[in-house]
Structures are given as structure tokens and as C-alpha cells.
Design an enzyme around this catalytic site. Structure first.
Site, PDB file in Angstrom:
ATOM      1  N   TRP A 158     196.948  38.959  13.801  1.00 20.43           N
ATOM      2  CA  TRP A 158     197.102  40.346  13.338  1.00 20.43           C
ATOM      3  C   TRP A 158     198.250  41.035  14.070  1.00 20.43           C
ATOM      4  CZ3 TRP A 158     194.300  45.129  15.464  1.00 20.43           C
ATOM      5  CH2 TRP A 158     194.054  45.018  16.835  1.00 20.43           C
ATOM      6  N   ASP A 159     198.687  40.456  15.188  1.00 22.38           N
ATOM      7  CA  ASP A 159     199.810  41.013  15.956  1.00 22.38           C
ATOM      8  C   ASP A 159     201.001  41.278  15.035  1.00 22.38           C
ATOM      9  OD1 ASP A 159     197.979  39.413  17.522  1.00 22.38           O
ATOM     10  OD2 ASP A 159     199.321  39.669  19.224  1.00 22.38           O
ATOM     11  N   GLU A 178     187.680  42.272  22.457  1.00 23.85           N
ATOM     12  CA  GLU A 178     187.098  40.926  22.505  1.00 23.85           C
ATOM     13  C   GLU A 178     186.090  40.735  23.643  1.00 23.85           C
ATOM     14  OE1 GLU A 178     190.723  38.463  20.363  1.00 23.85           O
ATOM     15  OE2 GLU A 178     190.827  38.832  22.509  1.00 23.85           O
ATOM     16  N   LYS A 224     188.133  45.858  26.221  1.00 24.66           N
ATOM     17  CA  LYS A 224     189.297  45.040  26.583  1.00 24.66           C
ATOM     18  C   LYS A 224     190.620  45.718  26.217  1.00 24.66           C
ATOM     19  CE  LYS A 224     191.615  40.648  25.726  1.00 24.66           C
ATOM     20  NZ  LYS A 224     191.695  39.450  24.883  1.00 24.66           N
ATOM     21  N   GLN A 225     190.662  46.341  25.024  1.00 23.72           N
ATOM     22  CA  GLN A 225     191.955  46.797  24.504  1.00 23.72           C
ATOM     23  C   GLN A 225     191.739  47.886  23.460  1.00 23.72           C
ATOM     24  OE1 GLN A 225     192.460  42.687  22.863  1.00 23.72           O
ATOM     25  NE2 GLN A 225     193.375  43.757  21.135  1.00 23.72           N
TER      26      GLN A 225
END
Length: 689
Positions: free
Chosen positions: A298-299, A428, A496-497
Site C-alpha cells: 500500500w506504500d 500492526e 505502531k504507526q
């Protein structure tokens, strides 16, 4: 960040970084290598089955270092010039300089080249010799290579990858021609200066490799090989020019990001070259065990694509065509998991089948399917290119994604809403959760877009799509007025993000400013400071939206711990771990500039703007924003916005545009005429006239 002068697009050092992963990359849409490395990669050439599939290492004739025998500690410099798309190593000895320059040709994408130039600085007449310390061995752990006959003075090898991605599937072939490289080069006593040039051509067919090598030789003979690369590269840089008045470190980061990201995209007028997507570490990386094996995530669609779309929609289209080409693999993924439609893989290589080595991500991190479709939606809103959907396979992909989401939902009698259960959100650190806010919101957006697209194409809209888009649960805490990350999320749990903050941007999920602020406040302190580099960019965009300029600045500042010196190569995590040449982080950073500082938001009805800068930035100029067939130059300062249509497409004809301010003022945007107005929110839309 300190202010300073100096060219923000040229990075020079007297020593190389100790970690070779941090060396700069030279890349085209088809070939890539890190400088001084013994291998290169070719786009779409993977070896290994399923989760072991990785970019096949191709031996690189460009992997050499220049040395000056007998010179006592000569002065050395290493320069990455982002304006010319070249890297050079210079040795300065008493009496002469020797320069080794390397580049991936931007428009002849099957060609890489390097030159060695020795120039005498004094009146001496003795010969000058430099040694070429080559790492090149014409063999590979991933390819079964065979020598062929020399061609026009070049050596030739060819061979196939060893293991196909799927059983019985194709094994890509590589053909490589290269100019033989001597162990040393000597400038004769009577010569003042001499340049030796060396070519490497790599392609999937013998015919293309030989054609590219021959074209390169002809250009060399005419003295114009480098010039033809510079012409193509500088045209790209000019067409994607982004400049800001602000601290030097910020401008250097901007030019570094533009260099590495633009290197990865196809050149203009290259319809015959298939594009194979962009992996987090780019084409230069991705050997087995490195940079996620060169897989596409998906980046590409969420983090890199929006910047490319705004500056260069033809390249954005090529990215979407990669997803269309891998649609059959995505259908197989859905089928194997017991669902309808198409499920795009968490990690994609050549076929669209899942190639993630760990099953949990492929099974649960399903938001990627919605991320792919959001890129299609942004493209359609920006270009109105119906041909992609009517004739080139886009509609089949849209329909298949909508079918997948419908089959992946279950009806909750208790809540009278649709649920998506057992997923891993972008964060994640959590898996097997129900109703990830981001996953469900992106599914809803997929279904709404599919319905809108069907209407535009005059196709019937399945009632199920609209019903499920209306009734899908996106978790919301009425008491605290924020979005829990998933059912059962407890405030304060580490993340995480960037995850829920993506609801505001890029998803533009409907919410009040109060809720947007609460989401940012809730997740900023609990997001892992060691998490991946793109995270802080999205917090910065959120705070810019709310005009909290200092908070935005402090989030943007965090990105700098992921930018390494001296060549501005990004690392995924601030401790240096993870992917290197991390284009995902660069994409997030560019979105702060192109969407955060400008306030640009792509919608069906117009391109919104609402600028906001931190205090140390005074002006931003984007020279070539593409919208509905027009190229716009937009200059923003604190006091005024200036816009000019600099170019319009003729085929198909561009839509005439106007800028509309929230205050109600309207400004027609005619080609060649600059208009300016006070800096305030508004939008660009089709002119009703």
C-alpha cells in the site's frame, strides 16, 4: 533546522557513509542500482516462489571504484546532483583530476552509463593512470546466465530466473550487454583531457537489449548520450518543480525526496514500457532479505501515488495499470480465502498473488484493497479519464473490489450494522480485531466510489453497494468524541504507526474539527516513536488542517531523524532498521508539502485549497499541478495566492477552470493569465461557462 545558503539540490561529501545501504541510488523506471554496488535490478524480474520471491540480482558492470595509484592521500569528493540525475566521484591529485560519473538514463530506460574523465591541471607531459577496481563477476545467484557472442564491441550474457513466482508460471529472461572495462585508463603525455564512456544495456528481450545498446552507441558517437539524459531528466524536474522559501535542511529534504521518487517513475511518451510498480525501497533494493524483497505494498498507492498524481498524472496512470495487470492474481487471492471479487495482496510482485512470507499479513491486512481503489478514485477525480475505466480494465477492477468488500462483511443483528471481522489495521501491533476504523472507512469509500463510477459510466448500480456503504460500522466513541482504532480499543494502548489519523487525511472521512483534534490528541502520544517514517507526516498534515502550526512543525521535525547524511537517503525506522531508500517516508513528507502546506484536497467537485505554513516558511511555489487537463503554477505566501494556467491539453480538450473563494469571489483561470487573491480557503473547479 539551521538556515543556510548553498544549492539545496546538490549533496556533496568528502567521505562515504560507513553503511553501504546509505549510498545513493541511480534508477530509471526499468533499471536501478546503488552506486559502487556489484548488483543491479530490472523491474518485474523476480526469482523465487511465493513468499520467497525477490528481485533477481543482475551482476552490474557499473559496480566499480576509481583509484589513483601512487597518489599520496588525494582529495576525494562524492556528489549526488538531483538537478541532473547523476552521481560523481572525483579524485583531485597534484596535477590532475579524475571524475567517475554514473547515471541511469531517464528516457532510454534499458540503459545505464558511466564515464571516467581525466583532466590535466598543469603543464606536465607524463602519462596519468587511474585504476578501475571492478566488483563485476558475470554470474548471479538468481539467474541461469549464459555468455553469448559479442555485439558491436559489447560483451553479452543472457538467462532466465531460476524459480517462477507461481508454479508453472513464467520465468523472466534477462539480456545484458556491456562495454568491456579495462583495469586501468591512461591519459597520454600529449593529452590535456580525455573521457572514456561505458554502457550497460539490460532488457527482457535480446532485441530490446541490442536496440538500446545501439542507440546508446550512436548517441555516444555524436557526443550526446549524457545530454539526451539531461534533457529528459531536467524536463521531468522542471515539470515537477516544488520550491519553498524556508530552512536549508527542509529544502534539501524536499529535493532529495523528489529525486528518489521521480527516479522511480516512467518517462513521458513511453507507452510501450510496462511499469512494474514501486516497492518501499525502490528498484535499487530488494535482493533476498532486503527491503521487503522488492515487493509492492500500500506504500505505493497511499503514500507515494498522491504526489505523483498531482505533478505527473501520466505516471500515476502507469501505476494504476500495474494494478489492473495484476487483477487476476487478486481475484485468485479472494477466491482462496473464500470471498468474491478481488483481494489485492499485502505484498505484490509480478502476478498479483500474495507473496508476503508471513501468512498473517496477507490474511488480515486487507485495507490494502481499499487503498488501491482510493488511488483510482483520486486519479479519476483529478483527470476525468474515463478511457481507463471504459476500455483499459479500470471498471473491472472497481467492480471486483466492491464485490470483495460486500462478501467480506457480515451483518450484526445486534447493532443493525455491517461488520468486518478478524483484521489487522495499519497499526500492526494489533491483529484479529473487529471493525478497524480505518479498514471499514476505506471499504465504505470503495463502495461509494464504485457506485459513483457506475453512474458516470451509465451502468446499473447494485443496491447492495449503496446499502453496505450506508450501514457499515466505523467505530466512534460518543462520550469521548473520537474514533477508537477498533472494537474494544482502550485509550492509551500503544500504536505502531499512523492509523486512525488517516481517517482525516487522506480518507477525508466526514467528521467535525473537534473530532479531528481528538483523534490527533488521542493517538499522537501513544504512537511508537520508533515506528515507520511516514507516520509523523500524517500528524503534521492533521495539525496543519487545524492551523496548529507549531504542533505541525514539531511532527514534521521528527521526520529528520529518518533522513541520513550525506545523500538524504531515508531509513524506515529512526534506529536505521527496516527498508532503506524508504520511498514511503519520502512520499509522506512530500504530502506534507503538497497537501499539508497547500491544503489541497482532491474531491469529486473540485480541488480544495486552504494553505497553512509553519513560521519558518514564507513561500511555496508548485510549478505544475495537473487538474482536469490543465497545468497550474501555484504560488502561495502568507498574504496571497497566485495561480496561472501554464498549459492545457488539446486531446482530450482541457476543462476551463475557475478559482472560487469561500467568501464567494470567483476568478476565471485562463491560460497564460496570472490571477492573485488573498490567502484564504477556496477551491478550483470546472468553470460553468
Amino acid at each position: 533546522m539551521a538556515d543556510g545558503d548553498g544549492d539545496p539540490g546538490v549533496f556533496t561529501a568528502t567521505a562515504l557513509p560507513g553503511d553501504p545501504r546509505l549510498l545513493p541510488t541511480v534508477t530509471s523506471a526499468f533499471l536501478g542500482t546503488r552506486v559502487f554496488r556489484a548488483i543491479l535490478h530490472a523491474a518485474g524480474v523476480y526469482s523465487g516462489a511465493a513468499g520467497d520471491t525477490h528481485r533477481a540480482d543482475v551482476p552490474s558492470p557499473l559496480g566499480l571504484r576509481m583509484a589513483a595509484p601512487g597518489a599520496r592521500s588525494p582529495a576525494e569528493s562524492f556528489t549526488l546532483d538531483t538537478w541532473t540525475g547523476t552521481f560523481s566521484h572525483t579524485i583531485q591529485s597534484p596535477g590532475y583530476t579524475a571524475t567517475h560519473q554514473i547515471y541511469a538514463h531517464h528516457s532510454l530506460v534499458h540503459l545505464m552509463a558511466f564515464s571516467i574523465t581525466i583532466r590535466r591541471l598543469d603543464g606536465s607531459t607524463h602519462p596519468v593512470t587511474v585504476q578501475l577496481q571492478s566488483l563485476f563477476v558475470p554470474q548471479s545467484q538468481d539467474l541461469d546466465l549464459t555468455p553469448g557472442p559479442d555485439f558491436q564491441g559489447a560483451h553479452y550474457i543472457y538467462g532466465q530466473t531460476l524459480v517462477p513466482e507461481v508454479e508453472g508460471g513464467p520465468r523472466p529472461t534477462v539480456h545484458m550487454l556491456w562495454t568491456p572495462i579495462p583495469q586501468s585508463l591512461t591519459l597520454g603525455g600529449e593529452e590535456r583531457e580525455r573521457c572514456w564512456e561505458f554502457l550497460t544495456a539490460v532488457a527482457e528481450s535480446e532485441e530490446e537489449a541490442k536496440r538500446s545498446y545501439s542507440v546508446g552507441l550512436s548517441l555516444l558517437a555524436a557526443g550526446s548520450l549524457l545530454r539526451s539524459h539531461l534533457r529528459a531528466w531536467t524536463a521531468l524536474r522542471r515539470g515537477c518543480s516544488v520550491e519553498l522559501d524556508g530552512p536549508l535542511a527542509l529544502r534539501q529534504a524536499l529535493h532529495g525526496c523528489l529525486y528518489y521518487l521521480l527516479s522511480a517513475i516512467p518517462p513521458r511518451d513511453s507507452p510501450g514500457v510496462l511499469f512494474h510498480g514501486i516497492s518501499p525501497g525502490g528498484l535499487s533494493n530488494g535482493t533476498r532479505g532486503e527491503d521487503y524483497w522488492g515487493h509492492v505494498f500500500w506504500d505505493q498507492d497511499t503514500w507515494m501515488f498522491p504526489n505523483i498524481l498531482l505533478l505527473y498524472p501520466e505516471a500515476a496512470r502507469a501505476i494504476l495499470q500495474y494494478r489492473i495487470r495484476t487483477l487476476e492474481g487478486a481475484r485468485r487471492n479472494a477466491q482462496e480465502q473464500g470471498y468474491e471479487g478481488a483481494k489485492f495482496p499485502w505484498e505484490s510482485a509480478a502476478t498479483g498473488r500474495e507473496v508476503c512470507p508471513e501468512e498473517i499479513y496477507g490474511a488480515q491486512e486487507i485495507h490494502v484493497t481499499g487503498d488501491v481503489l482510493m488511488a483510482f478514485e483520486q486519479y479519476y477525480c483529478t483527470t476525468q479519464d474515463q478511457k481507463l475505466f471504459r476500455e483499459d480494465g479500470g471498471w473491472e477492477l472497481v467492480e471486483a473490489v466492491a464485490q470483495y468488500w460486500c462478501s467480506r462483511m457480515v451483518w450484526s443483528e445486534e447493532e443493525q450494522l455491517y461488520h468486518i471481522r478478524g483484521v489487522m489495521p495499519p497499526d500492526e501491533y494489533h491483529s484479529q480485531v473487529d471493525n478497524s476504523a480505518y479498514t471499514n472507512a476505506v471499504a465504505r469509500r470503495s463502495l461509494n466510489f464504485a457506485a459513483d463510477m457506475a453512474r458516470d459510466l451509465l451502468l446499473p448500480v447494485p443496491e447492495e453497494w449503496e446499502d453496505r456503504a450506508r450501514k457499515i460500522k466505523v467505530p466512534f466513541d460518543e462520550e469521548r468524541k473520537y474514533h477508537p482504532e477498533y472494537d474494544g480499543y482502550s485509550p492509551g494502548e500503544p500504536v505502531k504507526q499512523a492509523d486512525v489519523v488517516l481517517l482525516g487525511f487522506p480518507l477525508m472521512h466526514p467528521m467535525s474539527a473537534e473530532v479531528r483534534r481528538n483523534d490527533l490528541e488521542m493517538y499522537e502520544p501513544v504512537t511508537d516513536p520508533a515506528g515507520p517514517a511516514m507516520t509523523w507526516s500524517m500528524f503534521a498534515v492533521g495539525w496543519l488542517e487545524l492551523k496548529e502550526l507549531q504542533r505541525a512543525r514539531s511532527q514534521l521535525e521528527k521526520c529528520f531523524s529518518n533522513i541520513t547524511e550525506p545523500f538524504k537517503v531515508w531509513v524506515e525506522n529512526s534506529d536505521g532498521s527496516g527498508a532503506v531508500n524508504f520511498l514511503t517516508g519520502m512520499g509522506g513528507f512530500l504530502q506534507v508539502v503538497l497537501f499539508g502546506f497547500t491544503g489541497f484536497r482532491i474531491t469529486r467537485s473540485g480541488l480544495l485549497f486552504d494553505p497553512a505554513f509553519p513560521d519558518d516558511i514564507t513561500k511555496l511555489k508548485v510549478s505544475s499541478i495537473s487538474y482536469l487537463g490543465n497545468k497550474l503554477e501555484v504560488t502561495i505566501s502568507r498574504e496571497e495566492i497566485r495561480m496561472e494556467v501554464t498549459e492545457t491539453s488539446r486531446d482530450p480538450p482541457a476543462s476551463p477552470l475557475e478559482a472560487v473563494l469561500e467568501s464567494g469571489q470567483r476568478f476565471p483561470l485562463w491560460e497564460g493569465e496570472s490571477v492573485s487573491f488573498p490567502t484564504e480557503p477556496g477551491w478550483i473547479q470546472r468553470s460553468p461557462s
